[in-house]
Design a protein around this motif. Structure first.
Motif, PDB file in Angstrom:
ATOM      1  N   LEU A 194       0.856  -1.185   0.000  1.00  0.00           N
ATOM      2  CA  LEU A 194       0.000   0.000   0.000  1.00  0.00           C
ATOM      3  C   LEU A 194       0.891   1.235   0.000  1.00  0.00           C
ATOM      4  N   SER A 195       0.571   2.209  -0.814  1.00  0.00           N
ATOM      5  CA  SER A 195       1.328   3.463  -0.831  1.00  0.00           C
ATOM      6  C   SER A 195       0.422   4.551  -0.309  1.00  0.00           C
ATOM      7  N   THR A 196       0.740   5.060   0.891  1.00  0.00           N
ATOM      8  CA  THR A 196      -0.135   6.093   1.444  1.00  0.00           C
ATOM      9  C   THR A 196       0.404   7.474   1.096  1.00  0.00           C
ATOM     10  N   ASP A 236      -1.488  11.616  -0.116  1.00  0.00           N
ATOM     11  CA  ASP A 236      -2.307  12.414  -1.033  1.00  0.00           C
ATOM     12  C   ASP A 236      -1.490  12.972  -2.192  1.00  0.00           C
ATOM     13  N   GLU A 237      -0.171  13.071  -1.980  1.00  0.00           N
ATOM     14  CA  GLU A 237       0.676  13.688  -3.011  1.00  0.00           C
ATOM     15  C   GLU A 237       1.100  12.687  -4.093  1.00  0.00           C
ATOM     16  N   LEU A 238       0.763  11.412  -3.890  1.00  0.00           N
ATOM     17  CA  LEU A 238       1.265  10.384  -4.803  1.00  0.00           C
ATOM     18  C   LEU A 238       0.418  10.281  -6.059  1.00  0.00           C
ATOM     19  N   VAL A 250       5.638  10.853  -8.000  1.00  0.00           N
ATOM     20  CA  VAL A 250       5.282   9.499  -8.456  1.00  0.00           C
ATOM     21  C   VAL A 250       5.426   8.516  -7.295  1.00  0.00           C
ATOM     22  N   ASP A 251       4.500   7.604  -7.221  1.00  0.00           N
ATOM     23  CA  ASP A 251       4.558   6.528  -6.214  1.00  0.00           C
ATOM     24  C   ASP A 251       5.650   5.535  -6.621  1.00  0.00           C
ATOM     25  N   SER A 252       6.901   5.906  -6.340  1.00  0.00           N
ATOM     26  CA  SER A 252       8.020   5.026  -6.734  1.00  0.00           C
ATOM     27  C   SER A 252       8.212   3.884  -5.737  1.00  0.00           C
ATOM     28  N   SER A 285       3.817   2.081   2.814  1.00  0.00           N
ATOM     29  CA  SER A 285       4.860   3.090   2.982  1.00  0.00           C
ATOM     30  C   SER A 285       4.181   4.426   3.218  1.00  0.00           C
ATOM     31  N   GLY A 286       4.806   5.206   4.087  1.00  0.00           N
ATOM     32  CA  GLY A 286       4.290   6.530   4.426  1.00  0.00           C
ATOM     33  C   GLY A 286       3.276   6.477   5.545  1.00  0.00           C
ATOM     34  N   GLY A 287       3.042   7.654   6.100  1.00  0.00           N
ATOM     35  CA  GLY A 287       1.989   7.790   7.113  1.00  0.00           C
ATOM     36  C   GLY A 287       2.295   7.160   8.463  1.00  0.00           C
ATOM     37  N   SER A 291       4.842   8.557  10.601  1.00  0.00           N
ATOM     38  CA  SER A 291       5.554   9.483  11.474  1.00  0.00           C
ATOM     39  C   SER A 291       4.543  10.227  12.358  1.00  0.00           C
ATOM     40  N   VAL A 292       4.897  11.438  12.738  1.00  0.00           N
ATOM     41  CA  VAL A 292       4.084  12.137  13.741  1.00  0.00           C
ATOM     42  C   VAL A 292       3.182  13.218  13.152  1.00  0.00           C
ATOM     43  N   GLY A 293       3.123  13.289  11.801  1.00  0.00           N
ATOM     44  CA  GLY A 293       2.318  14.337  11.162  1.00  0.00           C
ATOM     45  C   GLY A 293       0.829  14.132  11.388  1.00  0.00           C
ATOM     46  N   LYS A 306      13.765   5.750  10.774  1.00  0.00           N
ATOM     47  CA  LYS A 306      13.372   5.748  12.191  1.00  0.00           C
ATOM     48  C   LYS A 306      11.920   5.335  12.405  1.00  0.00           C
ATOM     49  N   PRO A 307      10.969   5.967  11.689  1.00  0.00           N
ATOM     50  CA  PRO A 307       9.588   5.507  11.925  1.00  0.00           C
ATOM     51  C   PRO A 307       9.426   4.131  11.282  1.00  0.00           C
ATOM     52  N   LEU A 308       9.086   3.156  12.065  1.00  0.00           N
ATOM     53  CA  LEU A 308       8.836   1.815  11.518  1.00  0.00           C
ATOM     54  C   LEU A 308       7.775   1.192  12.403  1.00  0.00           C
ATOM     55  N   GLY A 339       4.643  -1.037   8.594  1.00  0.00           N
ATOM     56  CA  GLY A 339       4.421   0.335   8.145  1.00  0.00           C
ATOM     57  C   GLY A 339       5.787   0.969   7.957  1.00  0.00           C
ATOM     58  N   LEU A 340       6.225   1.041   6.701  1.00  0.00           N
ATOM     59  CA  LEU A 340       7.553   1.602   6.425  1.00  0.00           C
ATOM     60  C   LEU A 340       7.451   3.107   6.267  1.00  0.00           C
ATOM     61  N   PRO A 341       8.532   3.826   6.546  1.00  0.00           N
ATOM     62  CA  PRO A 341       8.501   5.274   6.322  1.00  0.00           C
ATOM     63  C   PRO A 341       8.358   5.572   4.837  1.00  0.00           C
ATOM     64  N   GLY A 342       7.768   6.730   4.536  1.00  0.00           N
ATOM     65  CA  GLY A 342       7.494   7.075   3.147  1.00  0.00           C
ATOM     66  C   GLY A 342       8.709   7.496   2.350  1.00  0.00           C
ATOM     67  N   ASN A 343       9.675   8.153   2.998  1.00  0.00           N
ATOM     68  CA  ASN A 343      10.856   8.595   2.257  1.00  0.00           C
ATOM     69  C   ASN A 343      11.441   7.426   1.473  1.00  0.00           C
ATOM     70  N   PRO A 344      11.698   7.642   0.192  1.00  0.00           N
ATOM     71  CA  PRO A 344      12.075   6.505  -0.659  1.00  0.00           C
ATOM     72  C   PRO A 344      13.288   5.719  -0.163  1.00  0.00           C
ATOM     73  N   VAL A 345      14.314   6.410   0.320  1.00  0.00           N
ATOM     74  CA  VAL A 345      15.492   5.658   0.782  1.00  0.00           C
ATOM     75  C   VAL A 345      15.177   4.972   2.110  1.00  0.00           C
ATOM     76  N   LYS A 390      23.024   9.107  17.254  1.00  0.00           N
ATOM     77  CA  LYS A 390      21.851   8.705  18.053  1.00  0.00           C
ATOM     78  C   LYS A 390      21.152   7.473  17.483  1.00  0.00           C
ATOM     79  N   ARG A 391      21.434   7.181  16.205  1.00  0.00           N
ATOM     80  CA  ARG A 391      20.819   6.006  15.568  1.00  0.00           C
ATOM     81  C   ARG A 391      21.899   5.230  14.817  1.00  0.00           C
ATOM     82  N   GLU A 392      21.714   3.933  14.709  1.00  0.00           N
ATOM     83  CA  GLU A 392      22.600   3.138  13.852  1.00  0.00           C
ATOM     84  C   GLU A 392      22.386   3.664  12.430  1.00  0.00           C
TER      85      GLU A 392
HETATM   86  N1  LIG Z   1       8.310  16.274  13.396  1.00  0.00           N
HETATM   87  C1  LIG Z   1       8.836  15.179  12.883  1.00  0.00           C
HETATM   88  N2  LIG Z   1       8.705  14.981  11.576  1.00  0.00           N
HETATM   89  C2  LIG Z   1       9.242  13.887  11.015  1.00  0.00           C
HETATM   90  C3  LIG Z   1       9.949  12.961  11.804  1.00  0.00           C
HETATM   91  C4  LIG Z   1      10.050  13.183  13.198  1.00  0.00           C
HETATM   92  O1  LIG Z   1      10.636  12.415  13.956  1.00  0.00           O
HETATM   93  N3  LIG Z   1       9.449  14.319  13.688  1.00  0.00           N
HETATM   94  N4  LIG Z   1      10.526  11.910  11.198  1.00  0.00           N
HETATM   95  C5  LIG Z   1      10.945  12.131   9.827  1.00  0.00           C
HETATM   96  C6  LIG Z   1      11.469  10.922   9.282  1.00  0.00           C
HETATM   97  S1  LIG Z   1      12.962  10.459   9.890  1.00  0.00           S
HETATM   98  C7  LIG Z   1      10.857  10.249   8.269  1.00  0.00           C
HETATM   99  S2  LIG Z   1      11.630   8.879   7.597  1.00  0.00           S
HETATM  100  C8  LIG Z   1       9.584  10.668   7.733  1.00  0.00           C
HETATM  101  C9  LIG Z   1       8.651   9.464   7.563  1.00  0.00           C
HETATM  102  O2  LIG Z   1       7.387   9.900   7.388  1.00  0.00           O
HETATM  103  P1  LIG Z   1       6.151   9.022   7.000  1.00  0.00           P
HETATM  104  O3  LIG Z   1       6.472   7.605   7.039  1.00  0.00           O
HETATM  105  O4  LIG Z   1       5.009   9.511   7.762  1.00  0.00           O
HETATM  106  O5  LIG Z   1       5.975   9.317   5.453  1.00  0.00           O
HETATM  107  P2  LIG Z   1       5.198  10.477   4.770  1.00  0.00           P
HETATM  108  O6  LIG Z   1       5.186  11.659   5.660  1.00  0.00           O
HETATM  109  O7  LIG Z   1       3.927   9.973   4.293  1.00  0.00           O
HETATM  110  O8  LIG Z   1       6.166  10.745   3.528  1.00  0.00           O
HETATM  111  C10 LIG Z   1       7.500  11.109   3.705  1.00  0.00           C
HETATM  112  C11 LIG Z   1       8.115  11.520   2.370  1.00  0.00           C
HETATM  113  O9  LIG Z   1       8.158  10.409   1.502  1.00  0.00           O
HETATM  114  C12 LIG Z   1       7.472  10.678   0.276  1.00  0.00           C
HETATM  115  N5  LIG Z   1       6.747   9.467  -0.124  1.00  0.00           N
HETATM  116  C13 LIG Z   1       5.773   8.873   0.594  1.00  0.00           C
HETATM  117  N6  LIG Z   1       5.310   7.793  -0.050  1.00  0.00           N
HETATM  118  C14 LIG Z   1       6.004   7.703  -1.193  1.00  0.00           C
HETATM  119  C15 LIG Z   1       5.944   6.797  -2.298  1.00  0.00           C
HETATM  120  N7  LIG Z   1       5.079   5.785  -2.298  1.00  0.00           N
HETATM  121  N8  LIG Z   1       6.806   6.972  -3.308  1.00  0.00           N
HETATM  122  C16 LIG Z   1       7.677   8.008  -3.293  1.00  0.00           C
HETATM  123  N9  LIG Z   1       7.774   8.900  -2.263  1.00  0.00           N
HETATM  124  C17 LIG Z   1       6.938   8.766  -1.256  1.00  0.00           C
HETATM  125  C18 LIG Z   1       6.537  11.766   0.643  1.00  0.00           C
HETATM  126  O10 LIG Z   1       6.151  12.498  -0.459  1.00  0.00           O
HETATM  127  C19 LIG Z   1       7.313  12.564   1.654  1.00  0.00           C
HETATM  128  O11 LIG Z   1       8.199  13.447   1.030  1.00  0.00           O
HETATM  129  O12 LIG Z   1       8.965  11.618   8.545  1.00  0.00           O
HETATM  130  C20 LIG Z   1       9.840  12.674   8.954  1.00  0.00           C
HETATM  131  N10 LIG Z   1       9.094  13.656   9.658  1.00  0.00           N
END
Ligand SMILES: Nc1nc2c(c(=O)[nH]1)N[C@H]1C(S)=C(S)[C@@H](COP(=O)(O)OP(=O)(O)OC[C@H]3O[C@@H](n4cnc5c(N)ncnc54)[C@H](O)[C@@H]3O)O[C@H]1N2
Ligand code: MOO
Ligand SMILES: [Mg+2]
Length: 412
Positions: free
Chosen positions: A178-180, A182-184, A197-199, A245-247, A249-251, A278-280, A300-306, A348-350
């Motif tokens: 699942l790719s979470t 609104d911007e995707l 793009v939902d990469s 992926s995404g959704g 973190s703390v937003g 970090k968010p996992l 639930g993986l973090p959204g950032n592609p890397v 602070k993190r590995e």
């Molecule tokens: N106030 C804080 N903000 C954030 C923290 C924190 O500790 N405090 N952690 C940051 C870290 S580290 C990460 S990693 C990200 C992870 O956030 P989410 O998992 O909630 O991901 P999103 O917010 O939904 O998206 C993050 C980023 O990735 C892009 N994205 C999402 N899905 C896709 C996809 N399918 N393909 C390509 N790119 C994607 C999205 O557009 C965003 O740019 O949170 C930080 N924030």
């Protein structure tokens, strides 16, 4: 934040491997996980045969040399010998040829001189030299291959030789993606302002397929509670494991954890001491109603592609290997390498830094990928094959130091 090794152990404990077995042809078994122990009704070798081109002899006749023998028969591979060798006799034999009765030793042809029906053995061989004895590699009925191994070319050779048709393998686990966000947007859609793009869907599907599992991409889920609930509930009906992926973190629009809890999941991990990633969220559905979700693992993986890829390599990959029925080798492979770049981290993190791992005369060398090591920079992640690990608490590893590198599988 759970330390990485603890998180890996915890996750592996939560995995319930697939148990269903299906059968496939030997050709189609490549990359699959063997589901049952395999044995053969045949000894290997099936019969005493020659390992070399030469002459089958009685050792007693050639213990002292030169020894002249009469050639009474020729035995190419695949032919059944007609005579029993008597003292003073030899049989011309070729590699794979059946040893005639009476013979116990092979003399390679380089150590002989042939003259019509006569052959002179010039050097004495060891007793039983170059005889492949029936059953010396494997005895009929014993276990040949155990369940839980990945079938590669060498296992395929064994399965074919043992006439194991069809091959019992564990069914491939289905992994929903699942790719979470609104911007995707979909890969073919043109991008509006703020869209991307939902990469992740494609990258995660590739990793899942590479591990021999079946990716089930379920598309983009908008950042809305109801849509997220629907998507997760639906994914659970279709797959053995769910990855979003995404959704996480703390937003304000990061709903995954909340919806998982509302759906009755037990959340085991919310964040790990790993950078990036970090968010996992790691959850199971042991206590939910409904048959579909029982015991299923949710990542639930973090959204950032890397970040999503690093989380996959570090945590999903071992879980998926175990889920697939493999009984060992779940953890990522780490090798020691000398870094030729300084490696910096927050402490602070590995921390994982991506780059090229090459094999040199004195072991592995690691070169950091050029460009920014941001969790959003998927561009310089391409063409890398290793993640250098900077341990928790360390802020700098100097060029020339020995470091651990997580090897990325680039075999496809
Ligand atoms: N106030 C804080 N903000 C954030 C923290 C924190 O500790 N405090 N952690 C940051 C870290 S580290 C990460 S990693 C990200 C992870 O956030 P989410 O998992 O909630 O991901 P999103 O917010 O939904 O998206 C993050 C980023 O990735 C892009 N994205 C999402 N899905 C896709 C996809 N399918 N393909 C390509 N790119 C994607 C999205 O557009 C965003 O740019 O949170 C930080 N924030
Ligand atoms: O954990 Mo985040 O992945 O550092 O960008
Ligand atoms: Mg977010």
């Amino acid at each position: 934040m759970v330390p990485a090794n603890d998180a890996e152990t915890l996750i592996l404990d939560l995995v319930r491997p697939v148990e269903d077995i299906e059968t496939v042809t030997v050709e189609d078994s490549l990359g699959r996980v063997l589901g049952r122990a395999i044995s053969s009704q045949l000894d290997f070798p099936h019969w005493d045969n020659s390992a070399m081109d030469g002459y089958a002899v009685r050792y007693g006749d050639v213990a002292t040399v030169p020894a002249q023998l009469t050639v009474v028969e020729e035995i190419p591979a695949g032919q059944v010998p007609q005579s029993t060798l008597r003292s003073g006799e030899a049989a011309r034999i070729f590699t794979g040829g059946l040893l005639p009765a009476g013979a116990d030793t092979i003399v390679i042809q380089e150590k002989t001189q042939r003259d019509g029906e006569q052959v002179t053995v010039l050097a004495s061989p060891a007793e039983q030299a170059f005889v492949r004895k029936q059953g010396s590699f494997y005895q009929a009925g014993a276990e040949l291959l155990g369940p839980g191994i990945r079938i590669g070319a060498s296992e395929i050779a064994v399965l074919a030789a043992a006439q194991c048709v069809p091959v019992p393998v564990y069914r491939r686990p289905r992994v929903a993606i699942l790719s979470t966000g609104d911007e995707l947007v979909d890969i073919k859609q043109s991008l509006g302002p703020g869209q991307i793009v939902d990469s992740n869907r494609y990258a995660l599907a590739a990793l899942i397929a590479q591990l021999g599992a079946m990716p089930v991409p379920l598309g983009i889920v908008p950042d809305q509670k109801e849509a997220t609930r629907q998507a997760i509930a639906d994914a659970l009906t279709q797959a053995d494991m769910v990855i979003s992926s995404g959704g996480v973190s703390v937003g304000d629009y990061d709903y995954v954890d909340q919806i998982l809890a509302e759906l009755g999941a037990t959340i085991h991990i919310r964040s790990v001491a790993v950078k990036p990633g970090k968010p996992l969220t790691v959850a199971t559905f042991d206590h939910s109603e409904g048959d579909h979700s029982e015991g299923k693992l949710y990542f639930g993986l973090p959204g950032n592609p890397v970040s999503s890829l690093v989380s996959f390599w570090r945590f999903v990959q071992p879980a998926l290997r175990k889920l697939s029925g493999l009984n060992t080798g779940w953890s990522p492979t780490f090798v020691w390498a000398i870094t030729d770049s300084d490696l910096k981290a927050g402490g602070k993190r590995e921390t994982y830094l991506w780059g090229q791992l090459v094999s040199a005369d004195d072991g592995y060398r690691f070169t950091l990928a050029a460009g920014g090591h941001s969790s959003g920079n998927l561009v310089n992640l391409s063409r890398t094959n290793g993640l250098a690990q900077v341990p928790l608490g360390e802020t700098m590893i100097q060029a020339g130091s020995l470091i651990r590198v997580l090897m990325l599988d680039r075999s496809i």
